[in-house]
Design a protein around this motif. Sequence first.
Motif, mmCIF file in Angstrom:
data_model
loop_
_atom_site.group_PDB
_atom_site.id
_atom_site.type_symbol
_atom_site.label_atom_id
_atom_site.label_comp_id
_atom_site.label_asym_id
_atom_site.label_seq_id
_atom_site.Cartn_x
_atom_site.Cartn_y
_atom_site.Cartn_z
ATOM 1 N N PHE A 104 -20.384 -1.288 0.434
ATOM 2 C CA PHE A 104 -18.939 -0.796 0.936
ATOM 3 C C PHE A 104 -18.500 -1.859 -0.287
ATOM 4 C CE2 PHE A 104 -15.046 -3.206 1.924
ATOM 5 C CZ PHE A 104 -14.074 -1.719 2.085
ATOM 6 N N ALA A 105 -18.967 -2.921 -0.948
ATOM 7 C CA ALA A 105 -18.200 -3.822 -1.967
ATOM 8 C C ALA A 105 -18.872 -2.732 -3.500
ATOM 9 C CB ALA A 105 -18.977 -4.911 -2.487
ATOM 10 N N ALA A 106 -19.967 -2.252 -3.291
ATOM 11 C CA ALA A 106 -20.411 -1.663 -4.516
ATOM 12 C C ALA A 106 -18.855 0.181 -4.440
ATOM 13 C CB ALA A 106 -21.445 -0.790 -4.859
ATOM 14 N N ILE A 107 -19.321 0.409 -3.270
ATOM 15 C CA ILE A 107 -18.400 1.736 -3.209
ATOM 16 C C ILE A 107 -17.067 1.566 -3.599
ATOM 17 C CG2 ILE A 107 -17.653 3.219 -1.645
ATOM 18 C CD1 ILE A 107 -19.509 3.753 -0.468
ATOM 19 N N ILE A 108 -16.336 0.222 -3.591
ATOM 20 C CA ILE A 108 -15.529 0.285 -3.768
ATOM 21 C C ILE A 108 -14.851 -0.286 -5.520
ATOM 22 C CG2 ILE A 108 -12.693 -1.938 -3.767
ATOM 23 C CD1 ILE A 108 -13.572 0.191 -1.218
ATOM 24 N N ALA A 109 -15.904 -1.085 -6.344
ATOM 25 C CA ALA A 109 -16.288 -1.019 -6.900
ATOM 26 C C ALA A 109 -16.162 0.023 -7.885
ATOM 27 C CB ALA A 109 -16.897 -1.971 -7.704
ATOM 28 N N LEU A 110 -17.322 0.584 -7.769
ATOM 29 C CA LEU A 110 -17.198 2.061 -7.759
ATOM 30 C C LEU A 110 -15.649 2.949 -8.037
ATOM 31 C CD1 LEU A 110 -19.411 4.174 -9.157
ATOM 32 C CD2 LEU A 110 -19.558 5.367 -6.739
ATOM 33 N N ILE A 111 -14.868 2.682 -6.985
ATOM 34 C CA ILE A 111 -14.031 3.926 -6.982
ATOM 35 C C ILE A 111 -13.042 3.776 -7.815
ATOM 36 C CG2 ILE A 111 -11.831 4.460 -5.721
ATOM 37 C CD1 ILE A 111 -15.072 6.093 -5.047
ATOM 38 N N PHE A 112 -12.879 1.750 -7.885
ATOM 39 C CA PHE A 112 -11.990 1.237 -9.040
ATOM 40 C C PHE A 112 -12.253 1.820 -10.505
ATOM 41 C CE2 PHE A 112 -11.252 -2.046 -11.605
ATOM 42 C CZ PHE A 112 -9.946 -2.454 -10.908
ATOM 43 N N LEU A 113 -13.405 1.561 -10.628
ATOM 44 C CA LEU A 113 -13.528 1.892 -12.211
ATOM 45 C C LEU A 113 -13.046 3.455 -12.462
ATOM 46 C CD1 LEU A 113 -17.201 0.087 -12.074
ATOM 47 C CD2 LEU A 113 -14.929 -0.368 -13.508
ATOM 48 N N MET A 114 -14.103 4.393 -11.223
ATOM 49 C CA MET A 114 -13.103 6.075 -11.575
ATOM 50 C C MET A 114 -12.417 5.878 -11.858
ATOM 51 S SD MET A 114 -14.190 8.878 -9.247
ATOM 52 C CE MET A 114 -13.296 9.635 -8.647
ATOM 53 N N GLY A 115 -11.171 4.880 -11.088
ATOM 54 C CA GLY A 115 -9.602 5.231 -11.337
ATOM 55 C C GLY A 115 -9.266 4.750 -12.919
ATOM 56 N N PHE A 116 -9.830 3.683 -12.889
ATOM 57 C CA PHE A 116 -9.809 3.207 -14.198
ATOM 58 C C PHE A 116 -10.192 4.178 -15.353
ATOM 59 C CE2 PHE A 116 -10.849 0.852 -17.892
ATOM 60 C CZ PHE A 116 -10.017 -0.800 -18.155
ATOM 61 N N ASN A 117 -11.101 4.688 -15.445
ATOM 62 C CA ASN A 117 -11.831 5.843 -15.675
ATOM 63 C C ASN A 117 -9.469 7.091 -16.266
ATOM 64 O OD1 ASN A 117 -14.007 4.758 -16.791
ATOM 65 N ND2 ASN A 117 -15.152 6.204 -15.374
ATOM 66 N N ILE A 118 -9.678 7.405 -14.924
ATOM 67 C CA ILE A 118 -8.389 8.666 -15.026
ATOM 68 C C ILE A 118 -7.772 7.359 -15.505
ATOM 69 C CG2 ILE A 118 -7.117 9.961 -12.965
ATOM 70 C CD1 ILE A 118 -9.590 9.721 -11.013
ATOM 71 N N GLY A 119 -7.165 5.962 -15.408
ATOM 72 C CA GLY A 119 -5.888 6.154 -16.273
ATOM 73 C C GLY A 119 -5.778 5.845 -17.391
ATOM 74 N N SER A 120 -7.283 5.892 -17.691
ATOM 75 C CA SER A 120 -7.282 5.230 -19.522
ATOM 76 C C SER A 120 -7.594 6.274 -20.558
ATOM 77 C CB SER A 120 -8.446 3.928 -20.020
ATOM 78 O OG SER A 120 -9.463 4.758 -19.151
ATOM 79 N N ASP A 121 -7.357 7.190 -19.878
ATOM 80 C CA ASP A 121 -8.112 9.207 -20.045
ATOM 81 C C ASP A 121 -6.353 9.762 -20.566
ATOM 82 O OD1 ASP A 121 -8.752 11.835 -20.597
ATOM 83 O OD2 ASP A 121 -10.427 11.477 -19.700
ATOM 84 N N ASN A 122 -5.690 9.594 -21.494
ATOM 85 C CA ASN A 122 -4.757 9.911 -22.468
ATOM 86 C C ASN A 122 -4.145 11.334 -22.036
ATOM 87 O OD1 ASN A 122 -3.604 7.619 -22.349
ATOM 88 N ND2 ASN A 122 -4.529 6.805 -24.600
ATOM 89 N N VAL A 123 -5.873 11.864 -22.269
ATOM 90 C CA VAL A 123 -5.672 13.370 -22.699
ATOM 91 C C VAL A 123 -5.837 14.605 -21.409
ATOM 92 C CG1 VAL A 123 -7.330 14.795 -23.004
ATOM 93 C CG2 VAL A 123 -7.264 13.268 -24.716
ATOM 94 N N LEU A 124 -6.399 13.710 -20.424
ATOM 95 C CA LEU A 124 -6.224 14.604 -18.925
ATOM 96 C C LEU A 124 -5.100 14.187 -18.635
ATOM 97 C CD1 LEU A 124 -7.596 14.992 -16.548
ATOM 98 C CD2 LEU A 124 -8.325 12.496 -15.862
ATOM 99 N N LEU A 125 -4.414 12.565 -18.545
ATOM 100 C CA LEU A 125 -3.163 12.502 -18.297
ATOM 101 C C LEU A 125 -1.897 13.056 -18.691
ATOM 102 C CD1 LEU A 125 -2.783 8.766 -18.152
ATOM 103 C CD2 LEU A 125 -2.894 9.992 -16.057
ATOM 104 N N ALA A 126 -1.686 13.152 -20.065
ATOM 105 C CA ALA A 126 -1.264 14.482 -21.195
ATOM 106 C C ALA A 126 -1.220 15.995 -20.737
ATOM 107 C CB ALA A 126 -1.440 14.020 -22.430
#
Lengths: 202, 93
Positions: free
Chosen positions: B37-59
């Motif tokens: 459970f802890a590892a899944i939450i960490a994984l999903i958080f990091l996935m979100g981090f990748n999305i949030g910091s991907d400027n090309v994707l957001l643009a």
Amino acid sequence: MIKYILAALACGIIVGYSNSKLGDVFPNRFVSYYLFNACLIFLLFVMGFALGADKEAAVKIRKAGLKILALPLTIALGSIVGGIVSGLVLRIDLFASAAVSAGYGWYTLAGPLMGQMFGPEWSALGFMVNFLRELLTIITVSVMVRVDKYAPIALGGATTMDTTLPVIVRYCGSDALMTAFTSGFTLSIMAPLTIITIASFR
Amino acid sequence: MMFDLMVVIFVIALVFGIGLGYVWRERKRVNLGRVTFAAIIALIFLMGFNIGSDNVLLASMPTVGVNALVIVSLTIFFSLVFVKIVRKMVKLE
């Protein structure tokens, strides 16, 4: 469970966004590559352990045998048909829309490859469609597992061998691990091949 | 291409885990629920981090968003329907 997943996703997006706006306080590559993959490797190991220790799972997998390959092939076919239908609906290039769907959720591949084969204007679409596929797989897993035991695997496409695997196993059970992994692995191999094949027919 | 060393490591981690779990099966039961459970939450958080910091994707979101939503919905829909049909014909556990 799904509440925590969505909260973690939202927090991650906010933190990631702030981080990049503040000029990469935490080096992006470190977080996205090393931490993420370390987490994934750990999870694969732990879930493999749970599967190995599960006595009933081995029997179920042995019973499934080669039929396990029917699933990824079906998912591939369904995805491509979906791509063609959406091309008809949106009145865009049918080959391109089919190829976009043939990324099966692997957006880091589909984006660049679509750009290469169909031109840069398709790159963003290839990226976005497959990215949304991964996102929707995670968001809807708790609902989809009630539709069909393998519905989350169908949604996940190529991502069920890594990013969405932990969530799927959590909801579908330990014996779905090999099915999901094999399906994701097969689709990951098929993704570049089908995109290139579709592009060559154009 | 991107289908590289990482995939090999994924497979090794999985196979190693299965092997160890198999050896372990007769011993004391371990509850891995919390750790996963802890590892899944960490994984999903990091996935979100990748999305949030991907400027090309957001643009690119506003320009291709609608088309992408239509395509992804139909792609998922047909994958699901096809799997449902095949599941009726081929018996999968």
